[in-house]
Design an enzyme around this catalytic site. Structure first.
Site, short mmCIF file in Angstrom:
data_model
loop_
_atom_site.label_atom_id
_atom_site.label_comp_id
_atom_site.label_asym_id
_atom_site.label_seq_id
_atom_site.Cartn_x
_atom_site.Cartn_y
_atom_site.Cartn_z
N LYS A 210 0.83 -1.22 0.00
CA LYS A 210 0.00 0.00 0.00
C LYS A 210 0.86 1.27 0.00
CE LYS A 210 -3.99 -2.12 2.33
NZ LYS A 210 -3.42 -3.40 2.81
N PHE A 211 1.70 1.40 -1.00
CA PHE A 211 2.54 2.59 -1.13
C PHE A 211 1.67 3.84 -1.23
CE2 PHE A 211 5.30 -0.79 -2.77
CZ PHE A 211 6.49 -0.51 -2.11
N ALA A 212 2.14 4.93 -0.58
CA ALA A 212 1.34 6.17 -0.58
C ALA A 212 2.25 7.36 -0.34
CB ALA A 212 0.25 6.10 0.48
N GLY B 52 6.72 9.88 -5.93
CA GLY B 52 7.37 8.86 -6.75
C GLY B 52 8.76 8.49 -6.30
N THR C 160 10.17 8.69 -3.38
CA THR C 160 10.17 7.97 -2.10
C THR C 160 9.68 6.54 -2.26
OG1 THR C 160 9.80 10.04 -0.89
CG2 THR C 160 9.26 7.99 0.25
#
Length: 270
Positions: free
Chosen positions: A95-97, A100, A102
């Site tokens: 669940k990347f949030a 870009g 980082t």
């Protein structure tokens, strides 16, 4: 013919993503659309459960950062061995949030080095298109054409009070349209459209249960037939497979058969 009624084999033939092609073919050959969500906190239990459930699944979903004794050598290398033994793919539910640059670093580096072993990961749409581009760059830099990677966008969640619906879900769909090859689909509760524009998104749905309706902590369960009839391609099941008093071998067969029969009904094969 809509995407909903095509067979997995038919969809594999025309899909833009090598990851989706591989997954569809695997599902057809193993006759399963079951993804097992393995949320346990020791490597030993993690690998033992995967070895038991491996024959029944097309996909294993991990939350690798909850494993207390994680190491690449003792956790990931055996996981990859089990994926070859039982022929399943791996989905890290990260669940990347973030922006870009980082997410790219989070994906390829740190302790977990997710891009090196997870066929599929996922991301929220809250930070915009950059999250897709950052993760795609990370995949390109750390993998080869022989080990393609794919991304799911989180369009809808199964928890009570989730804010992921309505306009948020629609904006997430627009982000997914930015990359036809890398973005393979959605975590969602239903079909997310796109067919009229040439998209064939995989829909993976959590919160699927044959027995329970909730867990007291905000999770809501829907039946296998219910989710597949509204567009789900892969059912995600966790505690229903190995929770207290449940036998992973018995439940694995039960959910595999329920999911496959629902798919056969949806595609007019049953």
């Amino acid at each position: 013919m809509t995407v909903n009624t095509k067979t997995y084999s038919e969809r594999a033939e025309t899909h833009a993503s090598p990851v989706a092609q591989r997954l569809f073919r695997l599902m057809e050959s193993k006759k399963t659309n079951l993804c097992a969500s393995i949320d346990v906190d020791t490597t030993k239990e993690f690998l033992e459960l995967i070895d038991k459930l491996g024959p029944y699944v097309c996909l294993i979903k991990t939350h690798i950062d909850i494993i207390n004794d994680f190491s690449y050598e003792s956790t990931i290398e055996p996981l990859l061995g089990l994926s070859r033994k039982h022929q399943f793919m791996i989905f890290e539910d990260r669940k990347f949030a973030d922006i870009g640059n980082t997410v790219k670093k989070q994906y390829i580096g740190g302790v977990y080095k997710i891009s090196s072993w997870a066929d599929i990961t996922n991301a929220h749409g809250v930070t915009g298109n950059g999250v897709v581009e950052g993760l795609k760059q990370g995949a390109k830099e750390t993998t080869t054409n022989q080990e393609p990677r794919g991304l799911l966008m989180l369009a809808e969640l199964s928890s009570v009070g989730s804010l992921a619906y309505g306009e948020y879900s629609q904006k997430t769909v627009e982000i997914a349209k930015s990359d036809k090859e890398f973005v393979v689909g959605f975590i969602a509760q239903r079909d997310m459209g796109g067919q009229e524009e040439g998209f064939d998104w995989l829909i993976m749905t959590p919160g699927v249960g044959l027995d329970d309706k909730g867990d007291g902590l905000g999770q809501q369960y829907r039946t296998v037939d219910e989710v597949v009839s509204t567009g789900t391609d892969i059912i995600i099941v966790g505690r229903g497979l190995f929770g207290k008093g449940r036998d992973p071998d018995i439940e694995g067969k039960r959910y595999r058969d329920a999911g496959w029969n629902a798919y056969l009904k949806k595609t007019g094969q049953l």
